[in-house]
Design an enzyme around this catalytic site. Structure first.
Site, PDB file in Angstrom:
ATOM      1  N   ASP A 453       0.860  -1.169   0.000  1.00 49.29           N
ATOM      2  CA  ASP A 453       0.000   0.000   0.000  1.00 49.29           C
ATOM      3  C   ASP A 453       0.904   1.228   0.000  1.00 49.29           C
ATOM      4  O   ASP A 453       2.042   1.170   0.476  1.00 49.29           O
ATOM      5  CB  ASP A 453      -0.885  -0.033   1.248  1.00 49.29           C
ATOM      6  N   ASP A 651      -1.207  -0.871   6.298  1.00 48.81           N
ATOM      7  CA  ASP A 651      -1.337  -0.378   7.674  1.00 48.81           C
ATOM      8  C   ASP A 651      -2.718   0.143   8.031  1.00 48.81           C
ATOM      9  O   ASP A 651      -2.947   0.544   9.167  1.00 48.81           O
ATOM     10  CB  ASP A 651      -0.315   0.739   7.936  1.00 48.81           C
ATOM     11  N   ASP A 655      -6.854  -1.980   4.328  1.00 49.93           N
ATOM     12  CA  ASP A 655      -5.896  -3.000   3.879  1.00 49.93           C
ATOM     13  C   ASP A 655      -6.194  -4.370   4.471  1.00 49.93           C
ATOM     14  O   ASP A 655      -5.630  -5.373   4.022  1.00 49.93           O
ATOM     15  CB  ASP A 655      -4.465  -2.608   4.279  1.00 49.93           C
TER      16      ASP A 655
END
Length: 763
Positions: A453, A651, A655
């Site tokens: 990400d 995080d 996600d």
């Protein structure tokens, strides 16, 4: 139905939150809280007085309210587990009911050396008494003197083995001590009968009026096995040294700043959430919290493995056990006792070390039939020598059968995997890498694709508001309304807008009817006006974004800045641009990951231009932008379908589904609890370079496991046939039971010693 011993609540065992075996009884619990409380001090809850005192617990703790975790840290040293069967947990030291091995403290618990001291004492006494018996192999001693010397060695020195031998029979769980007990008992009983009733033996076994005895074999086998136990217990005590090193870092006291300005030194257990604590230069930070006053540099290497001190100033978070530099700080205690990062790390490692890796299935399968197979081979060996061997046949049959029983070592097979995993998890914790289970350690080495990400993983995750463009509304009023709404969101971009408004001294207002559409938009009512913030796609339901704002957004995205839009009372009227700087460590991490031949894929909910600008700076080849959380999952599924073994690093809450779908989910320790709960690996510091360390540790661990399994299987595959006399027809080679005992004692020690080499692996 069962009764929760802590709160007295009736529990359905099939739906219980957990179970605990204590003194042969399984107890079931309605919540993790009760399970934890019972595990800390079972006797307290099993006494009638304690039950009466805690009878009101149900009303206080089991209504629909959050359970408050006690500030008092859990007592270390209470729980013990088997190094070969980590699912076995009990309070206090003892022996494993499955394999008979001495239990060891769980990760972070105080090491109890009672067993080691007892075995050491038995070894030295047995060694002194066995020395003359070894000499008697060359200088014949009268058999009654051999009996006098061997009896205390076998009956007292070997008592722990005979006790475990009896338990293995009682529990119908044959193990290493079944073989040792049988072998030593056969040699000793045969020798005692030979001394007191030689007439019972065939003429071929007699030399005059004497029958050959094997007191020296029985005594020396016990002595050698005791030596192996001592060495193994010493080595096993080292497996959790990494966690004990972490625990040793925790200070015992803290300096509390009272409301009137006075300062008092108090025990760490007395610190409460909200207390203001002073940390002087060079002192350890006592608990997790935030800096209220002062600035300094903090050495966080004990938790992250990174040697460079980190700058801290007012508002920054600090972690307990890290070391303050030259500045003086006043911090606010936010997490104490079992809530601190250190306590959570120790708990997580302890739980993970009690899981099994998939590779262990082979060892478990072999071990399940191992002892029965060895006993069968020993019986066949005895029969073959008795029926087909040279004279004295009975002596050969006994000696070789005992050799087979003694040389076989199921311990080496059973320890091969869990001991390496235990050491690896401890070393991971010292380097800021937390594995949720043994499977994660095994899987991580296979990763060939890393999906990351962008926000909070590649970037700092603390973006700043750099542009605010309005169309047809007052700029001040619009920012105030939008920031008030975004204050209710956990997303880093939302917090950037909030900080931007607060830096302008805007007073934020309460939000009503707040609703989050994960990965798309948030909306709510502020001061009677409906406010919506999200992507251009989310704005389509409100009539779309005006062309002028879209054009300006494209220009900002080309500069690597993220753009969001806002609608007030159903009209899209605002463009906000935020910039999230790339972490200083990210370029180095990308270079190291490429050096490990790992393909990098960046997934981002940001606009394509913004994501591609970041990817260009870092040299990431594949970028998937403007994705929703479920689309991240689909991308990972597509990579897996193409034959890639995928790890996902993220995080945020958005996600979590992707982390769960990936072969290995990796959470940044600086992220949300939901992400951390969804991941197989957590990086305490949130530094991508730790992924490289984790992969190296995983590969080193699995190499170590394979070495252990190879040694254990090959040792037994060669040792048992040789002890049975397979080479005798061609070479005349036979193994003395004493040599077999020495080999058996060293085999499991070798496995543990090899596993300890993982402490020296360069990550």
């Amino acid at each position: 139905m069962a009764l929760d011993p802590v709160c007295g609540m009736t529990v359905d065992p099939s739906k219980a939150a957990g179970a605990f075996d204590y003194k042969g009884t399984k107890y079931y619990f309605c919540s993790k809280h009760c399970l934890h409380s019972f595990g800390t001090d079972p006797e307290r809850y099993l006494s009638k007085k304690a039950d009466a005192a805690h009878g009101h617990h149900h009303d206080a703790q089991h209504v629909m309210m959050p359970v408050r975790i006690s500030k008092k840290p859990k007592a270390p040293g209470s729980q013990y587990t088997c190094p070969m069967h980590p699912e076995i947990v009990q309070t206090g030291p003892g022996s494993c009911p499955k394999c008979g091995m001495a239990l060891v403290p769980v990760a972070g618990a105080e090491e109890d050396k009672t067993e080691l001291r007892d075995m050491t004492r038995r070894f030295w006494v047995s060694a002194v008494l066995s020395a003359p018996l070894v000499a008697s192999m060359y200088f014949r001693f009268p058999q009654y003197i051999q009996l006098v010397l061997a009896t205390p060695v076998v009956l007292w020195g070997g008592w722990p083995f005979f006790h475990r031998f009896w338990l293995s029979l009682k529990n119908r769980s044959p193990n290493m001590y079944t073989l040792i007990g049988l072998g030593v008992a056969l040699a000793y009983v045969y020798s005692v009968v030979a001394v007191f009733a030689p007439g019972l033996f065939p003429h071929e076994l007699r030399m005059g009026n004497e029958v050959g005895a094997y007191f020296e074999a029985a005594a020396v086998i016990v002595t050698l096995v005791l030596l192996g136990e001592v060495m193994q217990l010493r080595a096993l005590g080292e497996t959790s040294r990494a966690i004990r090193q972490l625990l040793a870092l925790a200070p015992h006291t803290a300096r509390r700043v009272e409301a009137d300005g006075r300062e008092a030194e108090i025990a760490l257990t007395e610190v409460s959430v909200g207390d203001r604590l002073r940390v002087r230069p060079g002192e350890k930070i006592p608990v997790d919290g935030a800096v209220v006053e002062g600035s300094t540099h903090v050495d966080e290497s004990m938790l992250t493995g990174e040697p460079i001190p980190v700058e801290k100033k007012a508002g920054d978070r600090v972690t307990g056990t890290t070391i303050n530099g030259k500045g003086t700080l006043v911090i606010r205690a936010d997490r104490v006792g079992s809530d601190t990062l250190l306590a959570r790390i120790v708990h997580m490692v302890a739980e993970a070390q009690r899981t099994r890796a998939p590779v262990q299935r082979l060892a478990d399968l072999v071990a399940a039939y191992f002892v029965q197979g060895v006993i069968a081979i020993a019986v066949l060996t005895a029969l073959a020598w008795w029926l087909l061997g040279p004279e004295p046949r009975l002596a050969y049959a006994l000696v070789n059968a005992v050799s087979v029983l003694i040389i076989a070592c199921p311990c080496a097979v059973g320890l091969a995997t869990p001991i390496s995993i235990t050491v690896a998890m401890g070393q991971g914790a010292l380097n800021g890498i937390l594995f949720r289970n043994a499977e994660a350690v095994e899987k991580l080495r296979e990763v060939d694709t890393l999906v990351v990400d962008k926000t909070g993983t590649l970037t700092v995750g603390r973006p700043e508001l750099v542009a605010f463009v309005v169309q047809g509304v007052d700029e001040r009023e619009a920012l105030q309304l939008i920031a008030s709404l975004e204050r209710a969101s956990e997303h880093p971009l939302a917090q950037a807008i909030v900080r931007g408004a607060e830096s302008r001294k805007f007073a934020l207002q309460p939000v009503g009817d707040f609703r989050s559409m994960t990965g798309q938009a948030v909306e709510g009512v502020v001061a009677g006006r409906k406010v919506t913030v999200g992507s251009a796609r989310a704005m389509e339901t409100l009539g779309g974004v005006p062309p002028a704002l879209l054009e300006k957004a494209d220009a900002l995205r080309g500069q690597g800045k993220g753009a969001m839009f806002a609608a007030i009372d159903g009209r899209v009227c605002t463009l906000m641009a935020v910039a999230d700087p790339i972490k200083e460590t990210t370029p180095d991490a990308v270079r190291l990951l490429k050096g490990q031949r790992i393909r990098l894929v960046m997934l981002s909910g940001d606009a394509r231009k913004t994501a591609e600008a970041v990817a260009r700076q870092l040299g990431i080849d594949e970028v998937v932008a403007e994705v929703l959380p479920e689309q991240k999952v689909e991308k990972i599924k597509a990579l897996q379908a193409s034959g890639r073994f995928v790890a996902m690093a993220g995080d945020g809450i958005n996600d979590a589904p992707a982390l769960a779908q990936a072969n290995v989910g990796i959470a940044m320790g600086t992220g949300t609890d939901v992400a951390i709960e969804s991941a197989a690996v957590t990086l305490v510091k949130g530094d991508l370079r730790a992924i490289v360390k984790a992969i190296r540790l995983s590969r080193a661990t699995m190499r170590n496991v394979k070495q252990n399994l190879f040694f254990a299987f090959v040792y037994n595959a060669i040792g048992v046939p040789v002890a049975a006399g397979l080479l005798y027809p061609v070479s005349g080679l036979l193994l003395s039971p004493i040599i077999s005992g020495a080999a058996m004692a060293m085999s499991s020690v070798s496995v543990v010693t090899n596993a300890l080499r993982l402490r020296r692996v360069r990550l």
